[in-house]
Design an enzyme around this catalytic site. Sequence first.
Site, mmCIF file in Angstrom:
data_model
loop_
_atom_site.group_PDB
_atom_site.id
_atom_site.type_symbol
_atom_site.label_atom_id
_atom_site.label_comp_id
_atom_site.label_asym_id
_atom_site.label_seq_id
_atom_site.Cartn_x
_atom_site.Cartn_y
_atom_site.Cartn_z
ATOM 1 N N GLY A 133 -1.404 -37.683 16.207
ATOM 2 C CA GLY A 133 -0.946 -38.076 17.546
ATOM 3 C C GLY A 133 0.208 -39.055 17.476
ATOM 4 C CB ALA A 134 2.465 -39.790 14.735
ATOM 5 C CG ASN A 135 3.706 -36.413 19.799
ATOM 6 O OD1 ASN A 135 2.878 -37.182 20.258
ATOM 7 N ND2 ASN A 135 3.621 -35.104 19.972
ATOM 8 C CB THR A 136 3.940 -40.069 22.688
ATOM 9 O OG1 THR A 136 4.277 -40.861 23.815
ATOM 10 C CG2 THR A 136 2.502 -39.578 22.837
ATOM 11 N N GLY A 137 3.262 -42.995 22.220
ATOM 12 C CA GLY A 137 2.260 -44.022 22.444
ATOM 13 C C GLY A 137 1.862 -44.807 21.210
ATOM 14 C CB ILE A 138 -1.451 -46.174 20.282
ATOM 15 C CG1 ILE A 138 -1.604 -47.080 21.503
ATOM 16 C CG2 ILE A 138 -2.124 -46.811 19.068
ATOM 17 C CD1 ILE A 138 -2.987 -47.115 22.075
ATOM 18 N N GLY A 139 0.131 -43.941 18.583
ATOM 19 C CA GLY A 139 0.368 -43.265 17.317
ATOM 20 C C GLY A 139 1.795 -43.429 16.844
ATOM 21 C CB SER A 180 -11.807 -45.714 23.867
ATOM 22 O OG SER A 180 -11.835 -46.147 25.205
ATOM 23 C CE1 TYR A 238 -10.809 -40.813 25.740
ATOM 24 C CE2 TYR A 238 -11.860 -42.548 27.025
ATOM 25 C CZ TYR A 238 -10.945 -42.147 26.072
ATOM 26 O OH TYR A 238 -10.169 -43.090 25.435
#
Length: 307
Positions: A13-19, A142, A167
């Site tokens: 999940g490295a393309n945006t946000g925390i990643g 989370s 979730y």
Amino acid sequence: MPAQYGRTALVTGANTGIGFETALVLAQRGATVVLAGRSPDRLAGAVARIRAAVPDAELHSQHLDLASLDSVRRAAEQLRSDFARIDLLVNNAGGIRPRYEVTEDGFEATLATNHLGPYALTGLLLDRMLGVPGSRIVTVSSIGHRRGRMNFDDLHATRGYRFQHAYFQSKLANLMFGYELHRRLDAAGAETVSVAAHPGNARTEFGRDMHPLVRIAMLPQLRAVTWWLMQDPHRGALASLRAATDPGVRGGEYYGPPGRAQFTGHPERVDSSPLSHDVEQQRRLWSESERLTGVAYPIGEPVARPA
């Protein structure tokens, strides 16, 4: 944060946000970073942004859809071919589905993306980490895990779907997986340790598929909180980065913003819910995950110690 030269880090999940922020800082500190995600175009954009900030960074991208076991297996095969060792795996990617969806493997999509996919990916790559001194697996959970319950009689919500319950269950599963993995690694005397983290209340693109009114009211952590009780993605990534790189971190620990609500602040070691520490449920989740994914780990179950 110590220098990371000579270390190979895989961030999902490295393309945006925390990643993305996690990958960026690791690259700044000298690590070889593999950015994994579903969208090749967004991955290419993320790599370009990091390279603009860190011109000499050693970066790679890997297509990975955690909701598909076929994609997970193909990604793991490619990564095993490309890298003889992996020092750091950050299981960051996660999501939430506003409507009930079943994956090609027959799994409820939120559980597949947030837990079953990461479980399978970790197991398929673990032998690339076991003999590596200082190697770590960071599982990102989370604060929502506190509202989670494992519905083992209906893990895939076939008898009624509520997106928030799916979730919360998946985030509780993250912690149970991370803790059980720690017990198994510790019992095996492995070099690798398993650590967990959470970002607090971070302003990211998480939940971008939800209805706008739902996002406003409940996301990014599915709570009605005011804007000033959120932090930016960079600060949200600090918990993952500390869990991944702090020399003082020990296996089985959990890092996130401090305070009663754990919304904001610099990361510290924090407590998770009592349910997340239920060893019997951890073992049951592990068995179910192995059965559903077909991925068996190259480490066994710890032998029970005498009372």
